[in-house]
Design an enzyme around this catalytic site. Structure first.
Site, PDB file in Angstrom:
ATOM      1  N   ASP A 167       5.703  14.363  12.459  1.00 25.62           N
ATOM      2  CA  ASP A 167       5.993  14.037  11.318  1.00 25.62           C
ATOM      3  C   ASP A 167       4.400  14.428  11.522  1.00 25.62           C
ATOM      4  O   ASP A 167       3.657  13.359  10.448  1.00 25.62           O
ATOM      5  CB  ASP A 167       7.039  12.931  11.328  1.00 25.62           C
TER       6      ASP A 167
ATOM      7  N   LEU B 287       0.829  -1.283  -0.297  1.00 22.83           N
ATOM      8  CA  LEU B 287       0.149  -0.085   0.086  1.00 22.83           C
ATOM      9  C   LEU B 287       1.216   1.245   0.135  1.00 22.83           C
ATOM     10  O   LEU B 287       0.648   2.005  -0.764  1.00 22.83           O
ATOM     11  CB  LEU B 287      -0.989  -0.259   0.561  1.00 22.83           C
TER      12      LEU B 287
ATOM     13  N   LYS C  23       1.910  -2.719   8.782  1.00 22.72           N
ATOM     14  CA  LYS C  23       3.635  -1.879   9.083  1.00 22.72           C
ATOM     15  C   LYS C  23       3.993  -3.087   9.407  1.00 22.72           C
ATOM     16  O   LYS C  23       4.401  -3.599  10.141  1.00 22.72           O
ATOM     17  CB  LYS C  23       3.511  -1.435   9.784  1.00 22.72           C
TER      18      LYS C  23
END
Length: 800
Positions: A640, A522, A545
């Site tokens: 971030d 993805l 992940k």
């Protein structure tokens, strides 16, 4: 003699002009005009079947084309004309007053003059027209001096196709709001580039979840064609070969019959035939319509409502526990009629909510949890779950939990599913249609003697002791039963129940099987790639992940993700479902976000999000960061914040992801030192100065993202027309200081006050000094209009 010769020439010119008009009765010369205030309100086709001009619309008039009736030979203002409007110019503009005038000017332009100073083009052409014509097919045409067509209404359909008209690939019919309101409605018929003709709600992506009918055809560049015999065909535009037939039509062509295909305001596509006789009176017949089930039209009813048939007509009704947002416009949907305060006070559980079952219900919204259960267990599980608003028990005994709103709810008498709706106490009373529960008075205990007092105490203590023993035994059995059920769920690979209790620990083999060997990637982040996976035979989609850095760094990232996301729960944060920790392998399992990232929406999408959508997304991101900063057990610095880390769920809700760079602070800490982290362009100046970072670091990053949302462009672009446009912050402040905010949205229609508010907030957030930046709580209050916003000074980056 000269005067007689001049008179002869004048009569000759007049004769030629009259002869020309008789030969071309639909011919409209330059200088012709129409006005609602005059008797001449329309231009008729040669047979008188169609008229082009002014027709009544609400409290004014609009310009369009309609079918005429016999009565229209004397006046065009009839209900028949209104009911058969086939085309409207500038359909979303407000109706004009009776003083307006439609003119084919002497310089060859078709203008609508609303008053002496304002006018608007009806037809945009690159050259001047020499004359116009309204023909018997229902097409209004402008011609040049060589009799070539330079513009026609058939090339710009609204909600209707007439016989002989095409809907080319990539184009769409858009329904009207109603028969009396011809502005853009709620549904569209799209001739897709892949050759599939599909019906959708108007503001939805081209995906199967939102489609409610499709021709199921394929072929590059197919056009939809309604021919003169009423046949509805899909044609290859390069060689005119027929690739599909939706309706066969008549075997022969009949000049006295005209066909009309219309996307009705209720989302139904209908084909009509109109039979004419010499007196121009027509008879209308319905030849074909789709879909057959009127309640299968998605978005016919709004959120939290469902469609049902009443005397074969679709009507909208609210789901239990909700009321209509607007009783006069029931298609706007329903909203919950009770609050969720009971979740915070377990002592009020019994009196504050209940479950209302409904048979034969269904919807397409994906559940956040599903597992096999009995009916009573499914109802009870939803009742005790604060996140559950409704549970659906399907034919296979799968209990699927949902949160409101429900997008496409429906009731199907043939379905065997049962829905359990959680409603507040007020909702239960409303459901009972006014039924009252009689109050039972408590019995009065009168103690007369000492022996009676002792006996009462012994009986009371005996009952309490017996109750405690019974509860202990029942609790033990219930615990054992739930434990074995939970073990079965784990053995089956179902992650739903664990989402309610704790993070699920997966094995590497489970995740490899769920992702099909990590096949579908993805995206890729700073510490590894993200893959698409599924559990429960594809019914539960997740994102996995896979951390790919060296072991030490990977473990640090893994522990940061676990520590931060595992304890957070907010609607604007991506939820962590589980993890894997085997030897050096580190993987995280998240909820799947089906609509990609904010970066995709802003920078790669063909359709720029409308202004209200961008304001909503900016507010949701601010609330997510505010939760991390002030509403967690300890403040969390994300480090971030950028569009790539803002993901969009099924309902386009913005959620913050990727907490791998988060810095967890102790309760007595406000600042911390750390190595440089984040993404260039979104990093606050203190990263480069080797000074302590704080919560204001995220505020700076949010400010850059906010300006990107407003302008729909990246913070740094080199492919621009002028050098001052390269850096977004400099470009924004330049136009803010000059009072030219409209140049930031490039002609887009937005509310100026709202635009100015977002620009001010963004400029305050990117101040060089952290002390000048507002907190995220102040940012959220400014966005919601609770706090006034002062004029921001020039950020240091904008002055460079």
């Amino acid at each position: 003699m000269a005067s007689k010769y001049a008179l002869f020439l004048l009569l000759l010119v007049h004769y030629r002009s009259a002869t020309c008009d008789r030969e071309h009765p639909g011919f409209i010369r330059l200088g012709s005009f129409l006005s609602p205030a005059n008797h001449s309100t329309s231009w008729l086709s040669p047979s008188g079947r169609f008229a082009f001009g002014f027709y009544p619309n609400g409290d004014g008039f609009s310009v369009g084309i309609w079918m005429t009736s016999e009565a229209e030979n004397t006046t065009p203002w009839t209900s028949e004309a209104e009911n058969t409007t086939t085309w409207t110019a500038n359909r979303d503009d407000r109706p004009v007053r009776s003083t307006a005038m439609l003119e084919l000017t002497l310089d060859g332009r078709l203008l609508l003059r609303t008053d002496s100073r304002n006018s608007k083009l009806i037809a945009s052409v690159s050259e001047s027209a020499s004359y116009a014509a309204m023909n018997d097919s229902g097409n209004f045409i402008l011609y040049d001096k060589d009799h070539h067509v330079i513009w026609d209404s058939f090339s710009f359909p609204t909600d209707t196709l007439m016989g002989g008209q095409y809907l080319p690939h990539g184009a769409a019919l858009l329904s009207s709001m109603s028969k009396s309101n011809r502005s853009t409605g709620r549904f569209r018929l799209e001739m897709q580039d892949d050759g599939n003709l599909v019906l959708y709600p108007i503001h939805t992506p081209n995906i199967s979840l939102d489609a409610y009918w499709a021709s199921v055809t394929q072929g590059d560049r197919l056009d939809l064609h309604l021919n003169s015999t009423g046949a509805l065909l899909l044609i290859k535009n390069t060689d005119s070969t027929v690739r599909g037939t939706l309706y066969g039509g008549s075997s022969v062509s009949n000049n006295s019959i005209t066909y009309r295909l219309v996307l009705d305001s209720n989302g139904i596509l209908q084909l009509y035939s109109h039979s004419f006789n010499r007196t121009v009176v027509y008879k209308t017949s319905l030849e074909w319509s789709i879909p057959d089930d009127k309640c299968s039209v998605k978005s016919f009813c709004g959120f939290n409502s469902y469609c049902t048939l009443d005397d074969d007509q679709p009507v909208c009704r609210c789901l239990p526990g909700t009321n209509f947002v607007d009783m006069d416009q029931k298609s706007r949907g329903c909203e919950r009629n009770f609050t969720e305060e009971w979740c915070r006070d377990s002592g009020r559980n019994a009196s504050s909510r209940n479950i209302v079952p409904m048979e034969n219900m269904g919807w397409d919204d994906p559940p956040y949890f599903q597992a096999k259960m009995q009916e009573d267990d499914c109802s009870k599980s939803c009742l005790e779950d604060c996140d559950c608003d409704v549970a659906l028990l399907d034919l296979d005994s799968y209990c699927k939990k949902q949160k409101l709103p429900l997008k496409y709810a429906r009731r199907n008498p043939k379905a065997s599913s049962t829905a359990f709706f959680k409603v507040g106490f007020e909702g239960v009373k409303e459901k009972q249609a006014g039924a009252t529960v009689p109050e039972v008075p408590l019995p009065t205990v009168i103690i007369r003697t000492k022996d009676a007092t002792v006996l009462l105490l012994v009986v009371t203590l005996g009952l309490v002791t017996w109750s405690c023993v019974a509860l202990a035994i029942s609790g033990l059995f219930a615990f054992k039963l739930r434990f074995f059920e939970y073990r079965k769920l784990l053995d089956r690979g179902d992650i739903g129940l664990s989402q309610e209790l704790a993070l699920r620990s997966f094995s590497y083999k489970e995740l490899k099987r769920a992702t099909n060997g990590f096949k579908e990637e993805l995206g890729k982040g700073s510490f590894g790639a993200v893959y698409k996976g599924s559990f429960s035979k594809g019914k539960r989609i997740v994102a996995v992940k896979r951390l790919e850095k060296v072991i030490n760094e990977g473990e640090r990232e893994f522990r940061a993700e676990m520590r931060v996301i595992g304890r957070t729960h907010h609607k604007n944060l991506v939820r962590l479902l589980g993890y894997c920790a085997e030897e050096s392998k580190r993987l995280l399992v998240y909820e799947f976000m089906s609509n990609g990232s904010l970066a995709d929406l802003l920078f790669r999408s063909q359709r720029r999000p409308d202004w209200s959508e961008r304001v909503r997304i900016a507010t949701e991101i601010a609330k997510g960061i505010l939760y991390l900063h002030e509403e967690c057990d300890a403040p969390i610095i994300h480090c971030d914040i950028k569009p790539q880390n803002i993901l969009m769920d099924d309902f386009w809700t913005a959620k913050i992801s990727d907490f791998g760079l988060a810095k967890l602070l102790m309760p007595d800490q406000t600042r911390t030192f750390t190595g440089v982290r984040g993404t260039r362009g979104y990093m606050a100046p203190e990263w480069q100065k080797n000074t302590p970072i704080s919560l204001k670091t995220d505020v700076y990053s949010y400010g850059i993202v906010l300006l990107e949302i407003v302008c729909c462009r990246r913070n740094m672009e080199v492919d621009v027309q002028r050098p001052e446009e390269i850096v977004l912050s400099s470009w924004v402040y330049m136009h803010f200081e000059a009072g030219e905010l409209e140049k930031l949205v490039r002609g887009e229609e937005v509310e100026r006050k709202s635009l100015e508010k977002l620009i001010k907030v963004g400029l305050w957030c990117i101040q060089d000094e952290p002390a000048l930046r507002p907190s995220m709580k102040c940012v959220a209050m400014m966005l919601e209009g609770i706090t006034d916003i002062a004029v921001p000074p020039c950020p240091t980056a904008a002055s460079l």
